[in-house]
Design a protein around this motif. Structure first.
Motif, PDB file in Angstrom:
ATOM      1  N   SER A 158     -37.764   9.740  -0.136  1.00 19.26           N
ATOM      2  CA  SER A 158     -36.478  10.441  -0.214  1.00 19.26           C
ATOM      3  C   SER A 158     -35.613   9.812  -1.293  1.00 19.26           C
ATOM      4  CB  SER A 158     -35.760  10.380   1.134  1.00 19.26           C
ATOM      5  OG  SER A 158     -34.453  10.936   1.039  1.00 19.26           O
ATOM      6  N   ASP A 159     -34.745  10.628  -1.898  1.00 18.21           N
ATOM      7  CA  ASP A 159     -33.789  10.126  -2.880  1.00 18.21           C
ATOM      8  C   ASP A 159     -32.399  10.037  -2.284  1.00 18.21           C
ATOM      9  OD1 ASP A 159     -33.271  12.793  -2.585  1.00 18.21           O
ATOM     10  OD2 ASP A 159     -33.166  13.252  -4.730  1.00 18.21           O
ATOM     11  N   LYS A 160     -32.361   9.937  -0.950  1.00 17.03           N
ATOM     12  CA  LYS A 160     -31.073   9.875  -0.250  1.00 17.03           C
ATOM     13  C   LYS A 160     -31.028   8.645   0.659  1.00 17.03           C
ATOM     14  CE  LYS A 160     -30.457  14.895  -0.262  1.00 17.03           C
ATOM     15  NZ  LYS A 160     -31.663  15.107  -1.084  1.00 17.03           N
ATOM     16  N   LEU A 161     -29.827   8.085   0.760  1.00 15.36           N
ATOM     17  CA  LEU A 161     -29.550   6.958   1.650  1.00 15.36           C
ATOM     18  C   LEU A 161     -28.724   7.462   2.817  1.00 15.36           C
ATOM     19  CD1 LEU A 161     -29.597   3.758   1.997  1.00 15.36           C
ATOM     20  CD2 LEU A 161     -27.305   3.839   0.983  1.00 15.36           C
ATOM     21  N   TYR A 162     -29.075   7.012   4.031  1.00 13.65           N
ATOM     22  CA  TYR A 162     -28.358   7.422   5.236  1.00 13.65           C
ATOM     23  C   TYR A 162     -27.665   6.207   5.845  1.00 13.65           C
ATOM     24  CZ  TYR A 162     -31.142  11.716   4.970  1.00 13.65           C
ATOM     25  OH  TYR A 162     -31.726  12.898   4.562  1.00 13.65           O
ATOM     26  N   THR A 163     -26.388   6.363   6.185  1.00 16.12           N
ATOM     27  CA  THR A 163     -25.637   5.276   6.810  1.00 16.12           C
ATOM     28  C   THR A 163     -24.955   5.786   8.070  1.00 16.12           C
ATOM     29  OG1 THR A 163     -23.643   5.733   5.482  1.00 16.12           O
ATOM     30  CG2 THR A 163     -25.230   4.149   4.599  1.00 16.12           C
ATOM     31  N   GLY A 164     -25.006   4.986   9.125  1.00 17.79           N
ATOM     32  CA  GLY A 164     -24.373   5.351  10.386  1.00 17.79           C
ATOM     33  C   GLY A 164     -23.283   4.364  10.746  1.00 17.79           C
ATOM     34  N   SER A 165     -22.300   4.832  11.508  1.00 16.63           N
ATOM     35  CA  SER A 165     -21.128   4.014  11.803  1.00 16.63           C
ATOM     36  C   SER A 165     -20.622   4.279  13.216  1.00 16.63           C
ATOM     37  CB  SER A 165     -20.021   4.306  10.783  1.00 16.63           C
ATOM     38  OG  SER A 165     -18.781   3.779  11.184  1.00 16.63           O
ATOM     39  N   LYS A 166     -19.819   3.344  13.679  1.00 15.25           N
ATOM     40  CA  LYS A 166     -19.159   3.536  14.974  1.00 15.25           C
ATOM     41  C   LYS A 166     -18.029   4.564  14.895  1.00 15.25           C
ATOM     42  CE  LYS A 166     -20.414  -0.919  16.973  1.00 15.25           C
ATOM     43  NZ  LYS A 166     -21.352  -0.294  17.924  1.00 15.25           N
ATOM     44  N   ASP A 167     -17.802   5.142  13.716  1.00 11.88           N
ATOM     45  CA  ASP A 167     -16.855   6.256  13.607  1.00 11.88           C
ATOM     46  C   ASP A 167     -17.495   7.576  14.026  1.00 11.88           C
ATOM     47  OD1 ASP A 167     -18.482   6.984  11.501  1.00 11.88           O
ATOM     48  OD2 ASP A 167     -16.988   6.631   9.938  1.00 11.88           O
ATOM     49  N   GLU A 168     -18.704   7.486  14.633  1.00 10.74           N
ATOM     50  CA  GLU A 168     -19.429   8.624  15.214  1.00 10.74           C
ATOM     51  C   GLU A 168     -20.019   9.555  14.165  1.00 10.74           C
ATOM     52  OE1 GLU A 168     -17.099  10.590  18.171  1.00 10.74           O
ATOM     53  OE2 GLU A 168     -16.708   8.748  19.315  1.00 10.74           O
ATOM     54  N   VAL A 170     -22.810  10.045  10.583  1.00 11.05           N
ATOM     55  CA  VAL A 170     -23.840   9.611   9.638  1.00 11.05           C
ATOM     56  C   VAL A 170     -23.510  10.230   8.288  1.00 11.05           C
ATOM     57  CG1 VAL A 170     -26.269   9.849   8.977  1.00 11.05           C
ATOM     58  CG2 VAL A 170     -25.671   9.260  11.331  1.00 11.05           C
ATOM     59  N   ARG A 171     -23.498   9.411   7.253  1.00 12.45           N
ATOM     60  CA  ARG A 171     -23.229   9.905   5.911  1.00 12.45           C
ATOM     61  C   ARG A 171     -24.507   9.888   5.082  1.00 12.45           C
ATOM     62  NH1 ARG A 171     -18.016  10.383   3.672  1.00 12.45           N
ATOM     63  NH2 ARG A 171     -16.425  10.297   5.316  1.00 12.45           N
ATOM     64  N   CYS A 180     -21.346  10.872  -1.886  1.00 12.56           N
ATOM     65  CA  CYS A 180     -21.621  11.334  -0.530  1.00 12.56           C
ATOM     66  C   CYS A 180     -21.920  12.831  -0.561  1.00 12.56           C
ATOM     67  CB  CYS A 180     -20.433  11.048   0.386  1.00 12.56           C
ATOM     68  SG  CYS A 180     -20.708  11.539   2.102  1.00 12.56           S
ATOM     69  N   LEU A 181     -23.097  13.195  -0.060  1.00  8.43           N
ATOM     70  CA  LEU A 181     -23.527  14.588  -0.080  1.00  8.43           C
ATOM     71  C   LEU A 181     -23.167  15.335   1.194  1.00  8.43           C
ATOM     72  CD1 LEU A 181     -27.095  14.148  -1.637  1.00  8.43           C
ATOM     73  CD2 LEU A 181     -24.948  14.697  -2.812  1.00  8.43           C
ATOM     74  N   GLY A 182     -22.916  14.600   2.258  1.00  9.17           N
ATOM     75  CA  GLY A 182     -22.598  15.269   3.513  1.00  9.17           C
ATOM     76  C   GLY A 182     -22.291  14.277   4.615  1.00  9.17           C
ATOM     77  N   VAL A 183     -21.619  14.772   5.646  1.00  7.54           N
ATOM     78  CA  VAL A 183     -21.254  13.963   6.806  1.00  7.54           C
ATOM     79  C   VAL A 183     -21.723  14.681   8.060  1.00  7.54           C
ATOM     80  CG1 VAL A 183     -19.379  12.881   8.098  1.00  7.54           C
ATOM     81  CG2 VAL A 183     -19.223  13.058   5.599  1.00  7.54           C
ATOM     82  N   ILE A 184     -22.486  13.977   8.907  1.00  7.99           N
ATOM     83  CA  ILE A 184     -22.980  14.534  10.163  1.00  7.99           C
ATOM     84  C   ILE A 184     -22.208  13.904  11.306  1.00  7.99           C
ATOM     85  CG2 ILE A 184     -25.016  14.867  11.618  1.00  7.99           C
ATOM     86  CD1 ILE A 184     -26.713  14.310   9.069  1.00  7.99           C
TER      87      ILE A 184
END
Length: 431
Positions: A158-168, A170-171, A180-184
């Protein structure tokens, strides 16, 4: 008006008049150096001290009795050998000429530089950098998360990085543009995140989310009780460490294209916060201060390690060794005895609690350990000597470290920032 008395005399003496005491307050005002002293009168000098007397050494060249500042700075902040300064005003400032100042940097990031308004510039005794040492460089900072970063994943292919946070949330970040391409939005705090092949697994309260980045499919695995703090894949099973102390396992069914519950591993009395697989074993670190060793064939606990005295925050398998770190300020290295049981072979102590471990090899195949501490730093150690190669700083504690390709690695901190670093010598991730 009497020009020879009162304030005029005091100013005359402060500027080095004949009545001044050479042993009294002979120190240059730091605020005057920065061009912003507003004290009237100021107890310190508003001029530079004269250069030290020059003497000739044994070899006939000019020398000074004063410590040579450049000798203390040529090795950077790491140089603390016999030539380093040992206190007093000269331990910070030294001069080889009227216009050049060599500064021994303190092991701390300048707060004014962080805010963008340090007026000392190169003369500041604190670091104007997020790292110390010459082994890594900061490429970019990814901003967007509002709370601590608790997961970083880079799926293979993949050419994308995924990051998760306690702000509920995933970016998703583009690896080329760092945009940033999107926020889940997940509706629950992200406790952990891993990638395995094209899959991304995210631990949230009472569930594990599974995404296939190639097939664009999404699954939700139920069963966990409370927050899912740790995830790992081993022996074709997905394991999740949960808040209630259990470890749940699922097996992927390629026919139904879903994950089916396989087992529940019980024994910990408090939350399981770290998991790692190695040598056909599953190792689990818990808030109950213990590490449990599980046989991957029958999923039975075969040993419980109780040498830590606080939460076991991270476990790492490296060759035939197990590494573990804890809030008890220790990092322990375990090795198997002839009986097959693990015993501590070395304990490394830090001044602060330890949060996360990550390992890799440099271009000369030397092992390097990245160790996050709760004083907002990451120490970089050569192994097995534990000699420090450098240090990474952050505004808040770094909870997540993830290795990438081509000498890249990522850190996520308590402010929500994700930083992308590159090694000066390209390493490879440990197996």
């Amino acid at each position: 008006m009497d020009v020879d008395g009162g304030e005029s005399k005091r100013i005359f003496r402060r500027l080095g008049g004949p009545q001044s005491d050479p042993n009294k307050n002979q120190k240059v005002c730091y605020h005057w150096r920065a061009g912003k002293c507003n004290r009237h009168p100021c107890p310190y000098l508003h001029r530079e001290l004269p250069s030290p007397p020059v003497q000739h050494g044994l070899n006939g060249t000019a020398s000074s009795k004063r410590p040579h500042a450049f000798a203390a700075t040529t090795d950077g902040p790491r140089g603390r050998g016999p030539n380093s300064f040992n206190g007093g005003p000269s331990s910070t400032w030294g001069r080889t000429g009227a216009n050049r100042v060599f500064v021994r940097k303190m092991d701390k990031v300048c707060n004014y530089w962080v805010q963008g308004n340090c007026s000392y510039g190169d003369r500041c005794k604190y670091l104007h950098s997020w790292s110390m040492g010459d082994c890594v460089s900061l490429l970019t900072t990814l901003e967007g998360h509002q709370k601590v970063v608790s997961g970083i994943a880079l799926p293979s292919g993949s050419d994308k990085l995924y990051t998760g946070s306690k702000d509920e949330s995933v970016r998703v970040w583009d690896c080329q543009s760092a945009q940033c391409l999107g926020v889940i939005n997940l509706g629950g705090e992200v406790g952990c995140m891993i990638s395995e092949g094209p899959w991304i697994f995210v631990g949230i309260p009472n569930a594990v989310k599974a995404w296939n980045t190639q097939a664009n499919s999404e699954l939700s695995l139920s069963g966990p009780v409370g927050q899912v703090y740790a995830l790992v894949v081993g022996n074709d099973l997905l394991f999740a460490g949960t808040q209630d102390g259990s470890i749940l396992a699922w097996k992927f069914n390629s026919v139904t294209n879903c994950f089916e519950p396989a087992a529940s591993l019980n024994g910990h009395t408090l939350a399981v916060v770290s998991l790692v697989v190695g040598a056909n074993r599953l190792y689990s670190g818990s808030m109950d201060h213990s590490i449990r060793v599980w046989n991957l064939e029958n999923l039975q606990c075969i040993q419980t390690l109780t040498e830590h005295t606080s939460v076991v925050m991270s476990v790492l398998c490296w060759d035939q060794f197990l590494l573990s770190c804890s809030l008890d300020k220790t990092l322990k290295i375990w090795a198997a005895t002839q009986s097959g049981n693990l015993e501590v072979t070395y304990t490394h102590e830090e001044e602060h609690g330890l949060l996360a471990l990550c390992g890799m090899h440099d271009s000369e195949a030397k092992p390097v350990l990245l160790c996050s501490c709760n004083d907002n730093t990451v120490r970089l150690y050569d192994l097995p000597s534990f000699s420090e190669r450098g240090k990474i700083f952050s505004k808040e504690e770094i909870r997540e470290i993830q290795v990438g390709p081509g000498g890249l690695f990522f850190t996520g901190d308590g402010t929500g920032q994700v930083r992308v670093w590159k090694w000066s010598a390209e390493p490879v991730a440990t197996a």
